[in-house]
Design an enzyme around this catalytic site. Structure first.
Site, short mmCIF file in Angstrom:
data_model
loop_
_atom_site.label_atom_id
_atom_site.label_comp_id
_atom_site.label_asym_id
_atom_site.label_seq_id
_atom_site.Cartn_x
_atom_site.Cartn_y
_atom_site.Cartn_z
N TYR A 1 0.86 -1.18 0.00
CA TYR A 1 0.00 0.00 0.00
C TYR A 1 0.90 1.23 0.00
O TYR A 1 1.84 1.31 0.78
CB TYR A 1 -0.89 -0.02 1.25
CG TYR A 1 -1.77 1.19 1.41
CD1 TYR A 1 -2.93 1.35 0.64
CD2 TYR A 1 -1.47 2.18 2.35
CE1 TYR A 1 -3.74 2.45 0.80
CE2 TYR A 1 -2.29 3.29 2.51
CZ TYR A 1 -3.42 3.42 1.73
OH TYR A 1 -4.23 4.52 1.89
N ASP B 1 9.42 2.98 -0.87
CA ASP B 1 8.41 3.68 -0.09
C ASP B 1 8.73 3.41 1.38
O ASP B 1 8.37 2.37 1.94
CB ASP B 1 7.01 3.18 -0.47
CG ASP B 1 5.94 3.84 0.39
OD1 ASP B 1 6.29 4.59 1.32
OD2 ASP B 1 4.75 3.59 0.13
N LYS C 1 5.13 9.84 8.27
CA LYS C 1 5.03 9.33 9.63
C LYS C 1 6.10 9.89 10.58
O LYS C 1 5.93 10.97 11.12
CB LYS C 1 5.03 7.80 9.62
CG LYS C 1 3.80 7.22 8.87
CD LYS C 1 3.68 5.74 9.03
CE LYS C 1 2.63 5.10 8.11
NZ LYS C 1 1.25 5.24 8.56
N1 HOZ Z 1 -3.28 3.22 6.17
C1 HOZ Z 1 -2.92 3.26 7.54
C2 HOZ Z 1 -2.40 1.97 8.00
N2 HOZ Z 1 -1.51 1.31 7.18
C3 HOZ Z 1 -4.08 3.64 8.42
C4 HOZ Z 1 -4.05 5.06 8.74
C5 HOZ Z 1 -5.13 5.47 9.72
O1 HOZ Z 1 -6.20 4.91 9.76
O2 HOZ Z 1 -4.88 6.42 10.42
#
Ligand code: HOZ
Length: 430
Positions: free
Chosen positions: A143, A238, A266
């Site tokens: 992802y 990534d 992050k």
């Molecule tokens: N896509 C995020 C986890 N891999 C989740 C982000 C969120 O819900 O804050």
């Protein structure tokens, strides 16, 4: 009587799609009502009902120093007093760019953005602009945020809801995304043999963290580097999740492999919204205003977010930071695995630096297909039983977990010990 979280979720569902601002938070793959978080400090979060949890979500990665770290909060306060946003260059963003380029060997130049999604979208556009090619290669279950080209066979929330490719992505876009199998270099070689001359980039999570955690097998990332070099394609790591999380130079430090572009997010925002993409000067000088690849943002390089990020980077320099993180994560997964084994529950775990994976399977999965064979029902039971005892893991079997520098030995021991009755019940088939 309904809890505050239940009442808030009911209200939220009327005005926010699914009651949440990011899908995984809705507890879709574990069922039940998400806990609404009121505050957080160190390794702990408290919900709106006043319940306390040892937190292994860590805001999905950013809280590496622990929640509300005093140095980061103070940096935010100071920056906010100077003004929230100017839409003009600032000294802090220069310091941030210098700090990132100094820390990451592959990075000569970097552009700050406001999220990991923006970083990956922009890196893909740059790779396409620089190569004059349209196709990209991504991996099933990886992802990279929610940019159109990347929502094809994606992980994270898309797996939670069993729909790995999003509606709303035109077929014309999706056909430029070629999907390979993570940890299967032969699948990438096959794609390159057929389409190599039109591949702009390979984008990869150097540790997959959005189909749970999948560690790269030896030779996989090295093979991607060689293929990209041979075909003139751009290799994008990534590192939104792994950057400064698995070690002081992210996965490029762990592996010694130099990607052409890196995406970050992050950790470098210290809990505030920040992303970045950067790499070799040859590529980065093609970004506007000096190059033809357009990329812009009103809040890019937000002074407050950058101040938080700079403070977070300073905390990472605490002696023993990564060693502590690594020991905590390893102790947690080993402790849980030992208890599961004693209870006869097929279970395993893995960790790299401060991120970890828990699997209801005998051994850690190496591919997306293996991950899909893990026992999701047992995860669901484990998740709720631990949450009820005050230990919060990510609400999905497809997400990595995170420890912070604030997690003490005692926190980890408490979580392992709380798992004993949970695994015992799972072992009895309850
Ligand atoms: N896509 C995020 C986890 N891999 C989740 C982000 C969120 O819900 O804050």
């Amino acid at each position: 009587m309904p809890s505050h979280s239940e009442l808030l979720f009911e209200r939220a569902c009327k005005v926010i799609p699914g009651g949440v601002n990011s899908p995984v938070r809705a507890f879709g793959s574990v069922g039940g009502v998400p806990r609404f978080i009121a505050r957080a400090q160190g390794a702990r979060v408290w919900d709106e009902d006043g319940r306390e949890y040892i937190d292994y979500v860590g805001s999905w990665g950013p809280a590496i120093a622990g929640h509300a770290h005093p140095k980061i909060v103070e940096a935010v306060r100071e920056a906010a007093l100077d003004g929230l946003s100017f839409g003009a260059p600032t000294m802090r963003e220069v310091k941030m760019a210098e700090a990132l380029c100094a820390r990451l060997p592959s990075m000569d130049m970097v552009r700050l953005v406001s999220s990991g999604t923006e970083a990956t979208m922009s890196a893909i556009r740059l790779a396409r602009g620089a190569t004059g090619r349209d196709a990209i290669v991504k991996f099933e279950g990886c992802y990279h945020g929610h940019g159109d080209s990347l929502l094809v066979k994606a992980g994270s929330g898309l797996l939670t809801f069993g729909n790995p490719s999003s509606a709303g992505v035109p077929e014309d876009f999706a056909r430029h995304t070629l999907v390979a199998t993570y940890n299967d270099l032969a699948s990438v070689q096959t794609i390159f043999a057929e389409h190599g001359e039109r591949i702009a980039a390979v984008i990869v999570e150097p540790v997959a963290g959005n189909m749970n955690l999948v560690r790269p097998v030896p030779g996989f990332l090295e093979g991607l580097r060689q293929l990209c070099t041979r075909y003139g394609s751009v290799l994008i790591f990534d590192e939104v999740m792994t950057g400064f999380r698995v070690g002081p130079q992210g996965m490029q430090g762990v592996t010694g492999i130099r990607p052409d572009l890196v995406t970050l997010g992050k950790v470098i925002g210290g809990g505030m919204p920040v992303g970045a993409f950067g790499g070799c000067a040859e590529l980065m000088i093609q970004v506007a205003p000096i190059g033809a690849v357009y990329q812009a943002g009103t809040l890019s390089g937000s002074p407050v977010a950058v101040a938080a990020g700079l403070a977070a980077l300073e905390v990472l320099d605490t002696p023993g930071f990564y060693e502590t993180l690594e020991v905590r994560a390893r102790t947690l997964v080993q402790g849980l695995a030992e208890i599961a084994e004693a209870s006869g529950v097929p279970f395993s775990g893995d960790s790299i630096g401060g991120m970890f994976g828990l699997y209801f399977a005998e051994t850690p999965p190496q591919t997306y297909a293996e991950m899909m064979r893990c026992d999701a029902l047992s995860f669901r039971r484990f998740f709720h039983a631990m949450l009820d005892q005050g230990h919060a893991f990510a609400p999905s079997p497809f997400e990595a977990g995170f420890v912070s520098f604030a997690h003490s030995e005692a926190d980890i021991a408490a979580t392992i010990s709380a798992s004993e009755p949970v695994f015992a019940a799972l072992g009895r088939g309850m």
